[in-house]
Design a protein around this motif. Structure first.
Motif, PDB file in Angstrom:
ATOM      1  N   VAL A 214      37.119  47.226  29.933  1.00  0.00           N
ATOM      2  CA  VAL A 214      37.000  46.380  30.711  1.00  0.00           C
ATOM      3  C   VAL A 214      37.187  44.767  30.008  1.00  0.00           C
ATOM      4  CG1 VAL A 214      35.322  45.339  32.186  1.00  0.00           C
ATOM      5  CG2 VAL A 214      35.250  47.637  32.121  1.00  0.00           C
ATOM      6  N   PRO A 215      36.471  44.454  29.250  1.00  0.00           N
ATOM      7  CA  PRO A 215      36.910  43.091  28.899  1.00  0.00           C
ATOM      8  C   PRO A 215      38.257  42.986  28.361  1.00  0.00           C
ATOM      9  CG  PRO A 215      35.149  44.171  27.389  1.00  0.00           C
ATOM     10  CD  PRO A 215      35.717  45.079  28.461  1.00  0.00           C
ATOM     11  N   VAL A 216      38.853  43.935  27.843  1.00  0.00           N
ATOM     12  CA  VAL A 216      40.376  43.703  27.320  1.00  0.00           C
ATOM     13  C   VAL A 216      41.317  43.575  28.719  1.00  0.00           C
ATOM     14  CG1 VAL A 216      42.431  44.902  26.442  1.00  0.00           C
ATOM     15  CG2 VAL A 216      40.097  44.667  24.900  1.00  0.00           C
ATOM     16  N   SER A 217      40.987  44.570  29.663  1.00  0.00           N
ATOM     17  CA  SER A 217      41.745  44.532  30.773  1.00  0.00           C
ATOM     18  C   SER A 217      41.367  43.059  31.585  1.00  0.00           C
ATOM     19  CB  SER A 217      41.568  45.698  31.731  1.00  0.00           C
ATOM     20  OG  SER A 217      40.318  45.660  32.291  1.00  0.00           O
ATOM     21  N   THR A 219      40.641  40.290  30.238  1.00  0.00           N
ATOM     22  CA  THR A 219      41.395  39.324  29.647  1.00  0.00           C
ATOM     23  C   THR A 219      42.998  39.249  29.692  1.00  0.00           C
ATOM     24  OG1 THR A 219      39.603  39.554  27.884  1.00  0.00           O
ATOM     25  CG2 THR A 219      41.586  38.168  27.180  1.00  0.00           C
ATOM     26  N   LEU A 220      43.407  40.345  29.688  1.00  0.00           N
ATOM     27  CA  LEU A 220      44.865  40.616  30.078  1.00  0.00           C
ATOM     28  C   LEU A 220      45.212  40.205  31.261  1.00  0.00           C
ATOM     29  CD1 LEU A 220      45.792  43.845  28.099  1.00  0.00           C
ATOM     30  CD2 LEU A 220      46.535  41.654  27.627  1.00  0.00           C
ATOM     31  N   GLY A 221      44.274  40.399  32.234  1.00  0.00           N
ATOM     32  CA  GLY A 221      44.638  40.243  33.857  1.00  0.00           C
ATOM     33  C   GLY A 221      44.678  38.671  33.847  1.00  0.00           C
ATOM     34  N   VAL A 222      43.674  38.162  33.094  1.00  0.00           N
ATOM     35  CA  VAL A 222      43.767  36.726  33.642  1.00  0.00           C
ATOM     36  C   VAL A 222      44.894  36.011  33.119  1.00  0.00           C
ATOM     37  CG1 VAL A 222      42.521  34.697  32.679  1.00  0.00           C
ATOM     38  CG2 VAL A 222      41.224  36.357  34.031  1.00  0.00           C
ATOM     39  N   ILE A 223      45.361  36.423  31.680  1.00  0.00           N
ATOM     40  CA  ILE A 223      46.622  36.032  31.197  1.00  0.00           C
ATOM     41  C   ILE A 223      47.718  36.119  31.669  1.00  0.00           C
ATOM     42  CG2 ILE A 223      48.137  36.329  29.262  1.00  0.00           C
ATOM     43  CD1 ILE A 223      45.591  36.616  27.393  1.00  0.00           C
ATOM     44  N   ILE A 224      47.940  37.273  32.638  1.00  0.00           N
ATOM     45  CA  ILE A 224      49.014  37.569  33.239  1.00  0.00           C
ATOM     46  C   ILE A 224      49.011  36.926  34.839  1.00  0.00           C
ATOM     47  CG2 ILE A 224      50.162  39.332  34.796  1.00  0.00           C
ATOM     48  CD1 ILE A 224      49.139  41.244  32.414  1.00  0.00           C
ATOM     49  N   PHE A 225      47.771  36.929  35.511  1.00  0.00           N
ATOM     50  CA  PHE A 225      47.957  36.323  36.766  1.00  0.00           C
ATOM     51  C   PHE A 225      47.889  34.694  36.432  1.00  0.00           C
ATOM     52  CE2 PHE A 225      45.645  40.390  37.817  1.00  0.00           C
ATOM     53  CZ  PHE A 225      46.613  40.868  38.226  1.00  0.00           C
ATOM     54  N   LEU A 265      33.265  54.619  35.538  1.00  0.00           N
ATOM     55  CA  LEU A 265      32.857  55.834  34.381  1.00  0.00           C
ATOM     56  C   LEU A 265      34.180  56.030  33.637  1.00  0.00           C
ATOM     57  CD1 LEU A 265      30.960  58.024  36.581  1.00  0.00           C
ATOM     58  CD2 LEU A 265      29.905  56.768  34.853  1.00  0.00           C
ATOM     59  N   TYR A 266      35.295  56.006  34.031  1.00  0.00           N
ATOM     60  CA  TYR A 266      36.339  56.710  33.445  1.00  0.00           C
ATOM     61  C   TYR A 266      37.424  55.762  32.894  1.00  0.00           C
ATOM     62  CZ  TYR A 266      34.327  60.273  36.319  1.00  0.00           C
ATOM     63  OH  TYR A 266      33.420  61.048  36.795  1.00  0.00           O
ATOM     64  N   GLY A 267      38.243  55.912  31.828  1.00  0.00           N
ATOM     65  CA  GLY A 267      39.128  54.871  31.366  1.00  0.00           C
ATOM     66  C   GLY A 267      40.065  54.394  32.562  1.00  0.00           C
ATOM     67  N   LYS A 268      40.799  55.058  32.959  1.00  0.00           N
ATOM     68  CA  LYS A 268      41.766  54.391  33.933  1.00  0.00           C
ATOM     69  C   LYS A 268      41.083  53.698  34.931  1.00  0.00           C
ATOM     70  CE  LYS A 268      44.898  56.848  36.827  1.00  0.00           C
ATOM     71  NZ  LYS A 268      45.329  58.351  37.221  1.00  0.00           N
ATOM     72  N   GLY A 269      40.000  53.874  35.700  1.00  0.00           N
ATOM     73  CA  GLY A 269      39.155  53.224  36.286  1.00  0.00           C
ATOM     74  C   GLY A 269      38.545  51.772  35.878  1.00  0.00           C
ATOM     75  N   MET A 270      38.190  51.853  34.463  1.00  0.00           N
ATOM     76  CA  MET A 270      37.997  50.474  33.685  1.00  0.00           C
ATOM     77  C   MET A 270      39.066  49.559  33.869  1.00  0.00           C
ATOM     78  SD  MET A 270      35.726  51.964  30.694  1.00  0.00           S
ATOM     79  CE  MET A 270      34.410  53.083  30.815  1.00  0.00           C
ATOM     80  N   GLY A 274      38.788  46.027  35.780  1.00  0.00           N
ATOM     81  CA  GLY A 274      38.872  44.832  34.911  1.00  0.00           C
ATOM     82  C   GLY A 274      40.043  43.910  35.506  1.00  0.00           C
ATOM     83  N   ALA A 275      41.379  44.624  35.963  1.00  0.00           N
ATOM     84  CA  ALA A 275      42.367  43.972  36.434  1.00  0.00           C
ATOM     85  C   ALA A 275      41.923  43.466  37.997  1.00  0.00           C
ATOM     86  CB  ALA A 275      43.580  44.795  36.622  1.00  0.00           C
ATOM     87  N   GLY A 276      41.271  43.999  38.637  1.00  0.00           N
ATOM     88  CA  GLY A 276      40.863  43.647  39.681  1.00  0.00           C
ATOM     89  C   GLY A 276      39.978  42.187  39.676  1.00  0.00           C
TER      90      GLY A 276
END
Lengths: 321, 186, 225
Positions: A214-217, A219-225, A265-270, A274-276
């Motif tokens: 979650v934190p990584v996605s 962070t990546l999301g904020v860097i991208i958007f 609960l699941y990796g893909k969902g995280m 996070g991106a959302g």
């Protein structure tokens, strides 16, 4: 989420699914989280003074008290031992503005536990992060005190009492990244010092109490958007690093969005979660009426967690797709 | 066929009765409602023009404006209503101006739908009194978090900057418009 | 058809058992929108009650004359007439109140509480019964809106019906006079009333079970004897 551990000294616990496996029992994890929060408490006291300890004590006290009271009224087992009320209280205090009124802090704590958690049935059943529910209530109930930011004691330069985010949004003044990193800027108790937040957060990830996705996605999301807008017009939109180090992003990413109960609960969902959050956050910060949007973006995505879980559930072995 | 006729007859009867009843009631209520509206406008005019005793409507312009006179029938200035968008919806203002259109004499918020407790503070005396005697040259300006230093500045309300800004810009627009009209007349 | 209730019961059922807000969850739009103060709640409820009672009387008295194909259209016409009357009278006599209720008075026309009662009750029952039912529903609506408006006014602006209740040091919770406060208060009130209702029901069933056990015990004794 109740955890069934492999620890043989534990008696068999029965709980409704979903079950989460972890190296740590709920109790142990809670103590580790407490340890991880400690650096933020210290930075709050260092930058904003001893009064902030009172806010923290009141917040924790009322959270624990509310939980005990609700359990007593509903004739359930007292569950203070799991430490979750203490953590909610600490986190709530750390996202309040410095020198916030103690009585209002108490109201926020009662709402956090009462409406944010116990009304749904207690730990494991709440949809929204309790500390953020409390803060959202306070934000709506006392908007002026909630946006009155005191100067930190060791302010290097006086950028008035604005937070870095409101400074860039309303007055187009940007803040040095080094100040954001140390924490001598205006902001909530625990969020100003990036070092303190990172210290605790990375500790939690390394020992495996919170999932890194979650934190990584986020962070990546904020860097991208954030980066897209920055590249479009660097004069108007702040660069993505500013988004990460200013305001409550790090606290949100490491301590709020990673809450076991209210994240997928699941990796893909995280990753989706996070991106959302990152997308909603960037939109609020850049185009919304408010300077900060970490709280609302996390609460917003919390509402989607059951849906995300449903669609990202891994295929059960042996079953057809 | 018979059913269709019955349906038509029923609806017609219901419609006629309800129409007759309503026209009767509205004949009684309309003058009263009109009187309330007039009293309200009058009250607002006298509030933004403290020395006013009488007024007359300025004709031939596309917004509501009144010439205001004191007890010696001397013209003291103008009162104009002007509206624009606030934080959440329309804000309608009654603005009192002196003869030269350079000084604001008073301000009253007639309609607003701002956030309760924050934006609604624009209707309170603490905010509106700032406009009494304010210079409108070159235009009204606002400052945030500090006391105004220039004669044409007001202090925006903490937590309601957008609503405060909206009031100022509506006033500037209205005054600008009045100046254009008045300048042409003179 | 269900067996008819007594006339008193016809009135009182709207107060609690079938309370339009807490039990039937009807008329939520005005309930949530206007209850920023107790006086607004009272005015809204009285206006609704007026429309409800009079349209119920008219509709129940002409219910056999209206062909069922055009009944909804006729009901709406009748309801709209009374709503317009209320709107005009309020604008003429109570301009301030009418201003603070804004568009919600004309919107009574589409309050599902009113059309709902006509369709479910007045179109099937006599005039007196319909009037009592309407009055009961109106009173229930008044109770709910007054409580909701009162709580929101006390917490959100320190006052009740314009009189200061909370001390000066109490900082008003702005959230209570915002829409979020309406949802929060209504939700908590519904939860509370439901828990009372559940407890009451539980006590009743317990009593019945107790009685049944006793009678069974008595029977066994009898049989044994």
């Amino acid at each position: 989420m109740n955890t069934i551990t492999a620890n043989p000294s534990y008696k068999l616990e029965l709980a409704a699914s979903p079950h989460v496996h972890s190296r740590w029992s709920t109790k142990q994890a809670m103590w580790l989280v407490l340890a991880a929060i400690l650096p933020m408490v210290i930075s709050a006291v260092v930058f904003f003074g001893l009064y902030q300890l009172l806010i923290i004590i009141v917040s924790v006290g009322f959270c624990v008290g509310t939980e005990a009271a609700v359990k007593a009224v509903r004739k359930r087992k007292i569950s203070i031992g799991d430490g979750s009320a203490v953590i909610t209280g600490l986190l709530l205090a750390l996202i309040l503005p410095p020198n916030f009124s103690l009585s209002s802090t108490a109201i926020g704590a009662i709402v956090s536990i009462g409406i944010g958690k116990e009304i749904f049935g207690g730990l494991g059943y709440n949809i929204f992060n309790p500390a953020l529910v409390g803060r959202a209530f306070l934000q709506a109930a006392f908007p002026v005190p909630m946006t009155t930011w005191s100067q930190p004691n060791y302010a290097v330069d006086s950028i008035s009492s604005a937070t870095p985010l409101s400074a860039i949004k309303f007055d187009k003044v940007s803040t040095e990244l080094s100040n954001l990193f140390l924490g001598n800027v205006g902001g909530s108790l625990g969020e100003t010092s990036a070092i303190a937040v990172l210290l605790g957060g990375i500790f939690l990830i390394v020992i495996g109490v919170v999932n890194w996705r979650v934190p990584v996605s986020m962070t990546l999301g904020v860097i991208i958007f954030g980066g897209i807008f920055w590249l479009l017009d660097p004069a108007i939109y702040p660069n993505p690093l500013f988004h990460i180090f200013a305001g409550g992003f790090l606290v949100g990413a490491l301590f709020m969005a990673t809450d076991w109960v209210t994240s997928p609960l699941y990796g893909k969902g995280m990753w989706i979660f996070g991106a959302g959050i990152a997308l909603v956050l960037v939109l609020i910060r850049l185009f919304g009426g408010l300077p900060e949007g970490v709280m609302y973006s996390i609460l917003f995505m919390n509402a989607f967690v059951p849906l995300i879980n449903r669609y990202t559930k891994p295929r059960i072995f042996g079953k057809e797709k | 066929m018979k059913l269709v006729i019955k349906m038509l007859v029923t609806l017609t009867i219901v419609g006629v009765i309800s129409g007759a009843l309503l026209s009767e009631i509205s004949g009684w209520a309309e003058p009263k409602i009109e009187a309330h509206r007039k009293a309200e406008t009058e009250k607002a005019i006298f509030e933004v023009q403290p020395s006013a005793e009488s007024y007359e409507v300025v004709d031939g312009i596309d917004f509501e404006c009144y010439k205001v006179f004191d007890k010696n029938k001397e013209k003291t200035g103008y009162a104009l209503t002007y509206s624009g968008s606030g934080f959440q919806g329309k804000i309608r203002l009654m603005i009192g101006m002196d003869n030269s259109l350079e000084k604001v004499l008073g301000l009253k918020v007639l309609e607003q739908v701002e956030t309760p407790g924050l934006g609604t503070k624009i209707t309170e005396d603490d905010f509106t009194n700032q406009f009494k005697g304010l210079s409108a040259v070159p235009g009204i300006d606002w400052v945030k978090g500090a006391s105004p230093s220039k004669p044409n500045e007001i202090q925006a309300i903490t937590g309601a900057t957008i609503s405060s800004k909206a009031v100022v810009s509506i006033m500037n627009d209205g005054i600008e418009k009045l100046r254009a009209v008045d300048g042409g007349k003179k | 058809m269900k067996s008819k209730l007594g006339f008193v019961k016809e009135y009182t059922k709207g107060l609690w058992e079938n309370n339009p807000v807490f039990k039937q969850v009807l008329g939520m739009c005005p309930t949530l929108a206007v209850t920023v103060s107790a006086i607004n709640g009272i005015a809204m409820a009285l206006a609704t009650t007026f429309v409800l009672v009079f349209s119920s009387i008219i509709i129940s008295s002409v219910r056999k004359l209206i062909p069922s194909q055009v009944r909804i259209a006729s009901y709406i016409l009748i309801i709209a007439t009374f709503v317009t009357i209320v709107d005009l009278v309020m604008k003429a006599q109570f301009p301030d109140l009418s201003k603070s209720l804004g568009p919600y008075i004309p919107l009574i026309v589409v309050n599902c509480l009113i059309l709902g009662r006509q369709e479910a009750f007045s179109s099937k029952n006599g005039v007196l019964r319909s009037a009592l039912d309407a009055l009961g529903m109106g009173t229930g609506f008044l109770i709910a809106l007054f409580m909701l408006g009162g709580i929101r006014e006390i917490l959100g602006s320190r006052t009740l019906l314009g009189f200061q209740i909370m001390p000066d040091f109490y900082e008003p919770w702005l959230v209570m006079i915002l829409p979020a406060g309406a949802f929060l208060t209504l939700g908590l009130m519904m939860a509370y009333f439901n828990s009372i209702a559940i407890n009451m029901k539980k006590k009743e069933t317990d009593k019945i079970i107790e009685q049944y056990k006793k009678s069974k015990a008595a029977k066994t004794i009898e049989a044994g004897a």
